[in-house]
Design a protein around this motif. Structure first.
Motif, PDB file in Angstrom:
ATOM      1  N   TYR A 123      -8.824   6.588  -5.856  1.00 23.26           N
ATOM      2  CA  TYR A 123      -8.086   5.508  -6.505  1.00 23.26           C
ATOM      3  C   TYR A 123      -8.994   4.424  -7.068  1.00 23.26           C
ATOM      4  O   TYR A 123      -8.532   3.428  -7.588  1.00 23.26           O
ATOM      5  CB  TYR A 123      -7.110   4.877  -5.500  1.00 23.26           C
ATOM      6  CG  TYR A 123      -6.122   5.878  -4.971  1.00 23.26           C
ATOM      7  CD1 TYR A 123      -5.070   6.318  -5.769  1.00 23.26           C
ATOM      8  CD2 TYR A 123      -6.262   6.408  -3.688  1.00 23.26           C
ATOM      9  CE1 TYR A 123      -4.169   7.250  -5.301  1.00 23.26           C
ATOM     10  CE2 TYR A 123      -5.350   7.340  -3.218  1.00 23.26           C
ATOM     11  CZ  TYR A 123      -4.318   7.758  -4.020  1.00 23.26           C
ATOM     12  OH  TYR A 123      -3.426   8.681  -3.556  1.00 23.26           O
ATOM     13  N   PHE A 124     -10.305   4.610  -6.970  1.00 23.86           N
ATOM     14  CA  PHE A 124     -11.231   3.592  -7.438  1.00 23.86           C
ATOM     15  C   PHE A 124     -11.437   3.764  -8.937  1.00 23.86           C
ATOM     16  O   PHE A 124     -12.508   4.106  -9.419  1.00 23.86           O
ATOM     17  CB  PHE A 124     -12.562   3.694  -6.695  1.00 23.86           C
ATOM     18  CG  PHE A 124     -13.408   2.461  -6.834  1.00 23.86           C
ATOM     19  CD1 PHE A 124     -14.694   2.542  -7.346  1.00 23.86           C
ATOM     20  CD2 PHE A 124     -12.918   1.221  -6.466  1.00 23.86           C
ATOM     21  CE1 PHE A 124     -15.490   1.407  -7.486  1.00 23.86           C
ATOM     22  CE2 PHE A 124     -13.701   0.082  -6.594  1.00 23.86           C
ATOM     23  CZ  PHE A 124     -14.987   0.172  -7.105  1.00 23.86           C
TER      24      PHE A 124
ATOM     25  N   ASN B 126       0.824  -1.205   0.000  1.00 18.97           N
ATOM     26  CA  ASN B 126       0.000   0.000   0.000  1.00 18.97           C
ATOM     27  C   ASN B 126       0.860   1.258   0.000  1.00 18.97           C
ATOM     28  O   ASN B 126       0.545   2.246  -0.671  1.00 18.97           O
ATOM     29  CB  ASN B 126      -0.927   0.014   1.213  1.00 18.97           C
ATOM     30  CG  ASN B 126      -2.104  -0.932   1.061  1.00 18.97           C
ATOM     31  OD1 ASN B 126      -2.392  -1.403  -0.037  1.00 18.97           O
ATOM     32  ND2 ASN B 126      -2.784  -1.221   2.165  1.00 18.97           N
TER      33      ASN B 126
ATOM     34  N   GLY C 293      -6.050  -4.193  -6.541  1.00 20.65           N
ATOM     35  CA  GLY C 293      -6.507  -4.490  -5.194  1.00 20.65           C
ATOM     36  C   GLY C 293      -8.012  -4.678  -5.131  1.00 20.65           C
ATOM     37  O   GLY C 293      -8.754  -4.251  -6.021  1.00 20.65           O
ATOM     38  N   TRP C 294      -8.440  -5.314  -4.040  1.00 23.71           N
ATOM     39  CA  TRP C 294      -9.854  -5.567  -3.806  1.00 23.71           C
ATOM     40  C   TRP C 294     -10.445  -4.639  -2.751  1.00 23.71           C
ATOM     41  O   TRP C 294     -11.648  -4.617  -2.549  1.00 23.71           O
ATOM     42  CB  TRP C 294     -10.055  -7.000  -3.295  1.00 23.71           C
ATOM     43  CG  TRP C 294      -9.593  -8.084  -4.181  1.00 23.71           C
ATOM     44  CD1 TRP C 294      -8.407  -8.772  -4.090  1.00 23.71           C
ATOM     45  CD2 TRP C 294     -10.295  -8.667  -5.284  1.00 23.71           C
ATOM     46  NE1 TRP C 294      -8.329  -9.733  -5.066  1.00 23.71           N
ATOM     47  CE2 TRP C 294      -9.481  -9.694  -5.815  1.00 23.71           C
ATOM     48  CE3 TRP C 294     -11.539  -8.428  -5.867  1.00 23.71           C
ATOM     49  CZ2 TRP C 294      -9.867 -10.468  -6.907  1.00 23.71           C
ATOM     50  CZ3 TRP C 294     -11.916  -9.198  -6.956  1.00 23.71           C
ATOM     51  CH2 TRP C 294     -11.084 -10.210  -7.461  1.00 23.71           C
ATOM     52  N   GLY C 295      -9.603  -3.908  -2.049  1.00 20.12           N
ATOM     53  CA  GLY C 295     -10.078  -3.163  -0.888  1.00 20.12           C
ATOM     54  C   GLY C 295     -10.221  -4.077   0.317  1.00 20.12           C
ATOM     55  O   GLY C 295     -11.036  -3.824   1.207  1.00 20.12           O
TER      56      GLY C 295
ATOM     57  N   ILE D 106     -11.513   2.858   6.128  1.00 25.02           N
ATOM     58  CA  ILE D 106     -10.508   2.165   5.323  1.00 25.02           C
ATOM     59  C   ILE D 106     -10.259   0.727   5.762  1.00 25.02           C
ATOM     60  O   ILE D 106      -9.712  -0.067   4.992  1.00 25.02           O
ATOM     61  CB  ILE D 106      -9.162   2.937   5.317  1.00 25.02           C
ATOM     62  CG1 ILE D 106      -8.615   3.101   6.732  1.00 25.02           C
ATOM     63  CG2 ILE D 106      -9.324   4.283   4.616  1.00 25.02           C
ATOM     64  CD1 ILE D 106      -7.224   3.696   6.777  1.00 25.02           C
TER      65      ILE D 106
ATOM     66  N   TYR E 269     -13.744  -1.602   0.982  1.00 19.20           N
ATOM     67  CA  TYR E 269     -13.774  -0.142   0.904  1.00 19.20           C
ATOM     68  C   TYR E 269     -12.538   0.345   0.149  1.00 19.20           C
ATOM     69  O   TYR E 269     -11.417  -0.054   0.444  1.00 19.20           O
ATOM     70  CB  TYR E 269     -13.786   0.481   2.300  1.00 19.20           C
ATOM     71  CG  TYR E 269     -13.946   1.992   2.265  1.00 19.20           C
ATOM     72  CD1 TYR E 269     -15.207   2.571   2.185  1.00 19.20           C
ATOM     73  CD2 TYR E 269     -12.834   2.836   2.289  1.00 19.20           C
ATOM     74  CE1 TYR E 269     -15.358   3.943   2.134  1.00 19.20           C
ATOM     75  CE2 TYR E 269     -12.978   4.211   2.247  1.00 19.20           C
ATOM     76  CZ  TYR E 269     -14.240   4.767   2.163  1.00 19.20           C
ATOM     77  OH  TYR E 269     -14.388   6.127   2.101  1.00 19.20           O
ATOM     78  N   GLN E 270     -12.750   1.196  -0.828  1.00 19.91           N
ATOM     79  CA  GLN E 270     -11.652   1.802  -1.564  1.00 19.91           C
ATOM     80  C   GLN E 270     -11.872   3.300  -1.649  1.00 19.91           C
ATOM     81  O   GLN E 270     -12.978   3.753  -1.924  1.00 19.91           O
ATOM     82  CB  GLN E 270     -11.527   1.201  -2.966  1.00 19.91           C
ATOM     83  CG  GLN E 270     -11.085  -0.268  -2.949  1.00 19.91           C
ATOM     84  CD  GLN E 270     -10.859  -0.812  -4.353  1.00 19.91           C
ATOM     85  OE1 GLN E 270     -11.680  -0.627  -5.237  1.00 19.91           O
ATOM     86  NE2 GLN E 270      -9.755  -1.501  -4.543  1.00 19.91           N
TER      87      GLN E 270
ATOM     88  N   ASP F   5     -12.311   9.543   5.035  1.00 20.02           N
ATOM     89  CA  ASP F   5     -12.099   8.148   4.623  1.00 20.02           C
ATOM     90  C   ASP F   5     -11.508   7.291   5.736  1.00 20.02           C
ATOM     91  O   ASP F   5     -11.694   6.068   5.734  1.00 20.02           O
ATOM     92  CB  ASP F   5     -11.174   8.085   3.407  1.00 20.02           C
ATOM     93  CG  ASP F   5     -11.835   8.597   2.143  1.00 20.02           C
ATOM     94  OD1 ASP F   5     -12.998   8.222   1.900  1.00 20.02           O
ATOM     95  OD2 ASP F   5     -11.201   9.379   1.409  1.00 20.02           O
TER      96      ASP F   5
END
Length: 250
Positions: free
Chosen positions: A205-206, A153, A212-214, A195, A200-201, A191
């Motif tokens: 950045y979504f 991350n 990534g999947w969050g 997080i 959750y993203q 946020d």
């Protein structure tokens, strides 16, 4: 029953496990054959288009395989109970070096793992500040997954040419902390409370551009809880973040 003894009641857990396992086999075949064909590039005469296509297939296949592995890790940790932990004495500095090397290998811009102040202006540098003798009783596999996720991350959410990441391990008497500090984009205050929620993203950045999947931070939180510990973040928008895992000394 204590909070750490409870497995996450995730009705989609079995679905996630099924999907990830079903994806793993065909991806292994795709990646295996694409790597085998690429290894013949010196002997075979590929057109520039075919060579580029093969490289991209292999690159994207490896990215998908990593995503599936992360899904499997989340599913395993989220459904695990405290009794299933395999505790052992884990030397933190050695683990941090191993995780840093893995993070660097996955990042095209990464160039160094160092204990000194970097001087170059491009690349990713991971500095480790931790005593060689610092150890903790923990499930090594889970702790490794947690630290790798924190480092991934720190690299992903930083678009600077020079990325500096600092890992610090410290003994506080009754607990041991592992912190990962970056100087990237930081997290918006609105946020921060969310997080660690599964899937959750952050909106910024979504876009599909960040792998990534969050689920990474949710996995880290669950891993800390299984060990009777916590994870927290201190972040300033535009200045970076510090994620800290704190685990009690058994």
């Amino acid at each position: 029953m204590s909070e750490q003894d409870k497995t996450i009641k995730d009705p989609s857990g079995k679905i996630l496990s099924l999907v990830s396992h079903k994806l793993k086999t065909p991806l292994s075949i795709i990646n295996g054959y694409s790597e085998a064909i690429l290894s013949q590039a010196g002997k075979e005469k590929f057109s520039p288009f075919a060579a580029k296509a093969l490289e991209e297939i292999n690159k994207q296949g490896l990215k998908m395989a990593e995503l599936v592995d992360k899904l499997l890790t989340y599913n395993k940790v989220s459904r695990m109970s405290v009794k299933e932990l395999k505790r052992e004495a884990v030397p933190l500095k050695a683990l941090a070096k191993e995780c840093a090397s893995a993070a660097i290998a996955k990042d095209d811009d990464s160039v160094a793992v160092s204990s000194a102040e970097p001087t170059a202006k491009r690349g990713t540098y991971i500095e480790i500040d931790c005593s060689e003798s610092l150890t903790i009783q923990a499930d090594r596999e889970i702790l490794k997954a947690m630290l790798e996720e924190m480092l991934d991350n720190a690299i992903k959410f930083n678009n600077k040419m020079e990325k500096i990441i600092k890992v610090q391990g410290a003994n506080h008497g009754d607990s041991i902390s592992i912190s990962v500090r970056d100087y990237g984009a930081g997290i918006r205050p609105q946020d921060v409370p969310h997080i660690f929620d599964p899937f959750y993203q952050v909106d910024d950045y979504f876009t599909g551009q960040i792998n990534g999947w969050g689920l990474g931070l949710a996995m880290i939180k669950r891993g800390a809880e299984l060990h009777g510990g916590t994870v927290n973040v201190v972040s300033d928008r535009g200045l970076g973040s510090i994620f800290t895992i704190t685990l009690p000394i058994q």
